[in-house]
Structures are given as structure tokens and as C-alpha cells.
Motif scaffolding. Sequence first.
Motif, PDB file in Angstrom:
ATOM      1  N   ALA A 113      14.100  23.966  34.603  1.00  0.00           N
ATOM      2  CA  ALA A 113      13.280  24.051  33.204  1.00  0.00           C
ATOM      3  C   ALA A 113      14.205  23.904  32.286  1.00  0.00           C
ATOM      4  O   ALA A 113      15.450  24.169  31.843  1.00  0.00           O
ATOM      5  CB  ALA A 113      12.724  25.353  33.123  1.00  0.00           C
ATOM      6  N   VAL A 114      13.679  23.418  31.084  1.00  0.00           N
ATOM      7  CA  VAL A 114      14.149  23.223  29.807  1.00  0.00           C
ATOM      8  C   VAL A 114      13.644  24.225  28.707  1.00  0.00           C
ATOM      9  O   VAL A 114      12.496  24.328  28.610  1.00  0.00           O
ATOM     10  CB  VAL A 114      14.147  22.082  29.166  1.00  0.00           C
ATOM     11  N   LYS A 115      14.730  24.781  28.132  1.00  0.00           N
ATOM     12  CA  LYS A 115      14.078  26.023  27.053  1.00  0.00           C
ATOM     13  C   LYS A 115      14.259  25.429  25.675  1.00  0.00           C
ATOM     14  O   LYS A 115      15.224  24.493  25.555  1.00  0.00           O
ATOM     15  CB  LYS A 115      14.903  27.240  27.233  1.00  0.00           C
ATOM     16  N   PHE A 116      13.332  25.744  24.699  1.00  0.00           N
ATOM     17  CA  PHE A 116      13.720  25.405  23.306  1.00  0.00           C
ATOM     18  C   PHE A 116      12.892  26.313  22.512  1.00  0.00           C
ATOM     19  O   PHE A 116      11.945  27.132  23.023  1.00  0.00           O
ATOM     20  CB  PHE A 116      12.798  23.830  23.163  1.00  0.00           C
ATOM     21  N   THR A 117      13.359  26.483  21.256  1.00  0.00           N
ATOM     22  CA  THR A 117      13.182  27.716  20.382  1.00  0.00           C
ATOM     23  C   THR A 117      12.323  27.216  19.160  1.00  0.00           C
ATOM     24  O   THR A 117      13.031  26.126  18.423  1.00  0.00           O
ATOM     25  CB  THR A 117      13.968  28.613  20.234  1.00  0.00           C
ATOM     26  N   ILE A 118      11.156  27.292  18.777  1.00  0.00           N
ATOM     27  CA  ILE A 118      10.455  26.923  17.442  1.00  0.00           C
ATOM     28  C   ILE A 118      10.831  28.306  16.382  1.00  0.00           C
ATOM     29  O   ILE A 118       9.892  29.280  16.786  1.00  0.00           O
ATOM     30  CB  ILE A 118       9.209  26.633  17.778  1.00  0.00           C
ATOM     31  N   PRO A 119      11.313  28.299  15.580  1.00  0.00           N
ATOM     32  CA  PRO A 119      11.638  29.297  14.630  1.00  0.00           C
ATOM     33  C   PRO A 119      10.404  29.645  13.847  1.00  0.00           C
ATOM     34  O   PRO A 119       9.453  28.813  13.460  1.00  0.00           O
ATOM     35  CB  PRO A 119      12.657  29.060  13.779  1.00  0.00           C
ATOM     36  N   GLU A 120      10.161  30.732  13.283  1.00  0.00           N
ATOM     37  CA  GLU A 120       8.786  31.174  12.507  1.00  0.00           C
ATOM     38  C   GLU A 120       8.977  30.187  11.194  1.00  0.00           C
ATOM     39  O   GLU A 120      10.334  30.028  10.847  1.00  0.00           O
ATOM     40  CB  GLU A 120       8.790  32.785  12.205  1.00  0.00           C
ATOM     41  N   GLY A 121       7.833  29.755  10.620  1.00  0.00           N
ATOM     42  CA  GLY A 121       7.869  28.953   9.563  1.00  0.00           C
ATOM     43  C   GLY A 121       8.381  27.634   9.550  1.00  0.00           C
ATOM     44  O   GLY A 121       8.547  26.964   8.594  1.00  0.00           O
ATOM     45  N   TYR A 122       8.381  26.889  10.656  1.00  0.00           N
ATOM     46  CA  TYR A 122       8.790  25.577  10.882  1.00  0.00           C
ATOM     47  C   TYR A 122       7.307  24.811  10.607  1.00  0.00           C
ATOM     48  O   TYR A 122       6.322  25.320  11.211  1.00  0.00           O
ATOM     49  CB  TYR A 122       9.220  25.305  12.311  1.00  0.00           C
ATOM     50  N   THR A 123       7.659  23.838  10.110  1.00  0.00           N
ATOM     51  CA  THR A 123       6.578  22.806  10.099  1.00  0.00           C
ATOM     52  C   THR A 123       6.486  21.939  11.419  1.00  0.00           C
ATOM     53  O   THR A 123       7.290  21.810  12.161  1.00  0.00           O
ATOM     54  CB  THR A 123       6.703  21.722   8.843  1.00  0.00           C
ATOM     55  N   ILE A 124       5.513  21.009  11.499  1.00  0.00           N
ATOM     56  CA  ILE A 124       5.220  20.035  12.529  1.00  0.00           C
ATOM     57  C   ILE A 124       6.391  19.066  12.553  1.00  0.00           C
ATOM     58  O   ILE A 124       6.849  18.590  13.503  1.00  0.00           O
ATOM     59  CB  ILE A 124       3.698  19.514  12.612  1.00  0.00           C
ATOM     60  N   GLU A 125       6.561  18.678  11.211  1.00  0.00           N
ATOM     61  CA  GLU A 125       7.531  17.762  11.228  1.00  0.00           C
ATOM     62  C   GLU A 125       8.954  18.283  11.644  1.00  0.00           C
ATOM     63  O   GLU A 125       9.727  17.444  12.236  1.00  0.00           O
ATOM     64  CB  GLU A 125       7.810  17.208   9.609  1.00  0.00           C
ATOM     65  N   GLU A 126       9.252  19.460  11.259  1.00  0.00           N
ATOM     66  CA  GLU A 126      10.564  20.060  11.882  1.00  0.00           C
ATOM     67  C   GLU A 126      10.393  20.176  13.249  1.00  0.00           C
ATOM     68  O   GLU A 126      11.485  20.242  13.905  1.00  0.00           O
ATOM     69  CB  GLU A 126      10.879  21.394  11.058  1.00  0.00           C
ATOM     70  N   MET A 127       9.474  20.684  13.818  1.00  0.00           N
ATOM     71  CA  MET A 127       9.313  20.830  15.283  1.00  0.00           C
ATOM     72  C   MET A 127       9.559  19.567  15.987  1.00  0.00           C
ATOM     73  O   MET A 127      10.298  19.561  16.773  1.00  0.00           O
ATOM     74  CB  MET A 127       7.936  21.281  15.477  1.00  0.00           C
TER      75      MET A 127
END
Length: 341
Positions: A113-127
Amino acid sequence: MKMIWKIFIVFLIIIIVGGLGSKYYYEVNTKPVVTDGEIESIEIEIPNGSSTEKIASILEENNLIRNKNIFRIVSKIKGTDGKLKAGLYEIKATMTPEEILDKLVEGGTNSSAVKFTIPEGYTIEEMAERLSDEKIVDKDKFLSLTDDVEKFAEDYEFLQDVPDNMNLEGYLFPQTYEVYPDTSEEDIIRKMLDEFNKIYVKKLKGESFKQNLNINELVTLASIVERESKMDEERPKIAEVFYNRLEMEMKLQSCATVQYILGERKANLSIADTQIDSVYNTYMNVGLPPTPIASPGLDSIEATINPEEHDYIYFVLKKDESGKHFFTDDYDEFLSVKNSN
């Protein structure tokens, strides 16, 4: 007649004894293999596509359950058939079949599996940028799918308040995820929407919010709180500042909304920045933007649901590098602190 009655009695006794025996058999085999004492976890792997029968056999072979057939019966009773996930698990022989099933429904880890983290406050563009850099998604495909709210609205009730021609901004919940290398962009988006849906069901669905905000408006305000806050304990206070401004029909004047328009997090906005003609510019427009400006975390959502009551309408970051803000209802005092920074 007496013979028939005797046969009936014998038959009834057999049924009762058999029933009691079955009940005892079931109760014994739903107990943990080890009922007392400390015992180490055993690591097992549940392969992809494993049926409940296959999983029961793996557990029995590793002495983690007493009886694989009883395990399957418990699974049927709990309604977990078809919901048991593949992966690596740490399971103890002191766990009951029900506890093991709960763990298998929750899901384990996977070596591939591959893990990824999306921080709070990210925009869709940043994701999209981060996931593309990590070779998890095709950026253009990901962005194209997030523009298609209608594609997901039927499956996610909370998207019904999103205005037409807007995207999924604010609803891709920020946290750490685990996916397989071949997981599609759509499945990743749905996984993130599923996480937001958990918050929606627990915290938002059917609830009434301050100033009668709908779901989209609440998440929009929460996204502004997310981007304006540096300290968790200040989020409820910052949320109330914006509620106070909304009630007064005063412009929110959130720097975060202008940064969203600019597509960058400028430390200091120019006068020209604050005069950009956009529905997201809260320096130019009264009220909330049409949609969220980022994905708020749980703390910001909860702060917006339950703000801290006060009369402040201004806040400014303190110059002591503490990350805290100064709050006031006096404009001259606000300017004094701001200009001293």
C-alpha cells in the motif's frame, strides 16, 4: 396411545437436550482461545479477495479462533460478510470472534500500500500537486474529476448545498490515507469524501447551526477559520469573530480568501490584492464566499459549530511569535496593535 405419548416425550427431550447442547457449543466456541494472561499478538495476512470461509481457516490455522464454522456464523449474525478487508493484522488469541471481526472490518495495513497525507487547510490544487509529485494521481485527471460535483452528489448528501458550477473544494477530508498503487483518481476522491461523510453523519446531518447556515456555508466558514488559525484553542474565538461580522453585515476581510484567489499564501497582501474583483474576495463583498477555500480539519469544523461567545470583531497576529492573536472590538486598538507589529 401411551406409546405415542412416550415417543413424543422422548422426542421433546432430544430437542431440548440438542438445543441446550448447541447453545453450549456456540458459547464455548465464541470465547477467546486464551481467556486469561498476557499474550503477544500474532501477525497474519489476509489476501485480497479472501472469503469469510478463507479468513476463518487462516484464523483457525493460527489458533486465533476455536472453530471456523462458528466464526462464519458470528460473521453472518453481525452482518460482516463481504465487509472483511485484506491486509496485515496484529491479532491476539485473547480476542473474541466479534472483536476480530470488528478489526477485520476496520481494515489492516498492506505491505504494497501507498500512504499519503493531506494536511488541514489544503486546497484541491495543492492536493493535486502533492499527489502528482508522489506519483499517486494524474494531476489533470484528479482536478477534472473534482470539478464534476454532479458525479458524486447522488452518493454524498452533503454535496447537495454546493452551488452549481463549483467543485469539491472543502469536502476532501484532510488526513493520512492508505491506497493501493493502482487505485484510480476517482476511488481516491471517493475515499476522501467517505471520510468527510463520517464527520457529516456524526456532527452535521440534521443539525441547526448559528445564523441558520446550511452545510455548504458552515464548511465554507470552517475553511476560513482553518486558514486564519494557528492555534487550535483560538479556532472557536476566530469563528465567533466572523459570525459577529456576518450578523453585522460587515465584510469578513479575511486574508485567506484573497490568498485563495491569488493561488498563493502571501504573508502580506497589497492594496491591489484586496481589490481583486472576485466572489471570493471578502474585502470587496459582504458575506461568505460561495464555497469553501480549503479543506477544514475536524477542529475547525467543531469550532464553527460551537464558537466561543464574545463581542470581538477584529483580530491580529501578535508580534511575540507565539502564533496567538490579539482580539478586540475596538478599531483604534486593533490598528495600534497591527501597526506595532
